[in-house]
Structure formats: C-alpha cells, structure tokens
Design an enzyme around this catalytic site. Structure first.
Site, short mmCIF file in Angstrom:
data_model
loop_
_atom_site.label_atom_id
_atom_site.label_comp_id
_atom_site.label_asym_id
_atom_site.label_seq_id
_atom_site.Cartn_x
_atom_site.Cartn_y
_atom_site.Cartn_z
N LYS A 27 5.31 14.28 -1.17
CA LYS A 27 5.91 13.71 -2.40
C LYS A 27 5.68 14.63 -3.59
O LYS A 27 5.89 14.27 -4.73
CB LYS A 27 5.30 12.34 -2.69
N LYS A 65 2.95 15.33 -4.87
CA LYS A 65 1.96 14.68 -5.74
C LYS A 65 0.58 15.11 -5.28
O LYS A 65 0.33 15.29 -4.10
CB LYS A 65 2.04 13.15 -5.58
N1 C2G Z 1 4.90 1.33 -10.92
C1 C2G Z 1 5.36 0.42 -11.88
N2 C2G Z 1 5.22 0.70 -13.18
C2 C2G Z 1 4.63 1.86 -13.59
C3 C2G Z 1 4.15 2.77 -12.63
C4 C2G Z 1 4.30 2.49 -11.28
O1 C2G Z 1 5.91 -0.65 -11.53
N3 C2G Z 1 4.51 2.10 -14.92
C5 C2G Z 1 5.08 0.99 -9.51
C6 C2G Z 1 5.94 2.01 -8.76
O2 C2G Z 1 7.32 1.73 -8.96
C7 C2G Z 1 5.51 1.78 -7.32
C8 C2G Z 1 4.03 1.39 -7.47
O3 C2G Z 1 3.83 1.01 -8.85
O4 C2G Z 1 6.23 0.67 -6.76
C9 C2G Z 1 3.10 2.53 -7.12
O5 C2G Z 1 3.43 3.63 -7.96
P1 C2G Z 1 3.01 5.12 -7.45
O6 C2G Z 1 1.59 5.11 -7.06
O7 C2G Z 1 3.52 6.08 -8.46
O8 C2G Z 1 3.87 5.21 -6.12
P2 C2G Z 1 4.92 6.37 -5.71
O9 C2G Z 1 4.29 7.69 -5.88
O10 C2G Z 1 6.18 6.04 -6.40
O11 C2G Z 1 5.02 6.15 -4.12
O12 C2G Z 1 7.03 5.26 0.05
C10 C2G Z 1 6.94 4.88 -1.31
C11 C2G Z 1 6.08 5.83 -2.08
O13 C2G Z 1 4.81 5.97 -1.47
C12 C2G Z 1 5.92 5.31 -3.51
#
Ligand code: C2G
Length: 129
Positions: A44, A46
């Site tokens: 990702k 990340k």
């Molecule tokens: N999220 C949110 N509001 C934010 C930040 C994050 O609602 N201000 C939500 C994201 O949309 C996600 C969850 O919190 O549903 C986790 O965010 P991340 O850890 O950034 O996840 P991500 O890297 O988007 O990984 O297969 C799916 C991926 O693993 C998602």
C-alpha cells in the site's frame, strides 16, 4: 449474531479510526478488524510508525473491537467474509466503490471519513513542529 468486518493499517490511532470502528460496531454485534501486516503495508506504499504487534495490541484494547486478524493481501477478503460469516463489510468512503465485488458475499457499506485528521497529517505536523 450480526458480524461486521473492516480492514486497515490503524497506525497512530486517532479519532477518525475510533469513529469508524464505533460506527461499524453499531451496525451489528461483533466487529472483526483485519489489520495490515508490515509486508502488506509495503504493497500500500505505507510505512507504519508502530509495529504490527503494537498496532494489533492497541486495536484489541478498543471496546468496539471483538477480534483482530492479519491483513496480508488484497485477495483475502472474500475468504475472510466466508470464513468469519461476515454480514457487513465496512470501510471509510475514501475506498468507495473499491470493494463492491464483495456485494456477492455480504453487505458493503462505505462510511463517511472523519474530516481533518489522518495519520499522514499527524506525521507531517509533528515533523514541522
Ligand atoms: N478513516 C476514517 N477517517 C479518517 C481516517 C481513516 O474514517 N480521518 C478510516 C479509513 O477510511 C479506513 C479506516 O479508518 O476505513 C482505517 O484507515 P487506515 O488505517 O488509513 O486504513 P487504509 O490504509 O486505508 O487501509 O484493505 C483495506 C486497507 O487495508 C485500508
């Protein structure tokens, strides 16, 4: 029992994550969270600050979370939904449309992201202190 499943890195846990987890749990009785492994995070583009073990420990301590499983690939979601009999798959709407293929197996819900907070922003602000 209505099972909800969601996935993410959940690094530097913040209110946006908590609002997502709370709303996901409120949709059912049991919330499973697939937490990205460090290797999957590389896919990702990340790099988490906290190790997988620490991010898992922190997630498991959140009252809305009932079970934490590793997320190690994009392809595992269908198997997970079947294996855990998930009724609803939930993600923040930055992913809107990306997981519609799961609609064959469970309800797919994209929840509005919490504005103004993100792990990237936290890191950026701290760096520029
Ligand atoms: N999220 C949110 N509001 C934010 C930040 C994050 O609602 N201000 C939500 C994201 O949309 C996600 C969850 O919190 O549903 C986790 O965010 P991340 O850890 O950034 O996840 P991500 O890297 O988007 O990984 O297969 C799916 C991926 O693993 C998602």
């Amino acid at each position: 029992m209505k099972t909800i499943i969601t996935y993410g890195t959940f690094d530097l846990i913040h209110a946006g994550h908590i609002h997502l987890l709370r709303r996901a749990k409120e949709m059912g009785d049991y919330l499973i969270v697939g937490i990205s492994t460090d290797e999957f995070n590389k896919l990702k583009n990340k790099e988490a600050y906290h190790s997988f073990d620490d991010r898992k420990l922190i997630l498991e301590s959140i009252c809305y979370v009932d079970q934490v499983i590793p997320e190690y690939s994009w392809e595992q979601k269908i198997d997970d939904v079947k294996k855990y009999h998930a009724d609803v798959f939930v993600m923040g709407d930055d992913w809107k449309g990306k997981f519609d293929f799961l609609e064959e197996y469970c309800e797919v819900v994209y929840l509005q992201r919490t504005e103004g907070i993100s792990t990237t922003r936290i890191k950026h602000n701290l760096k520029n202190k």
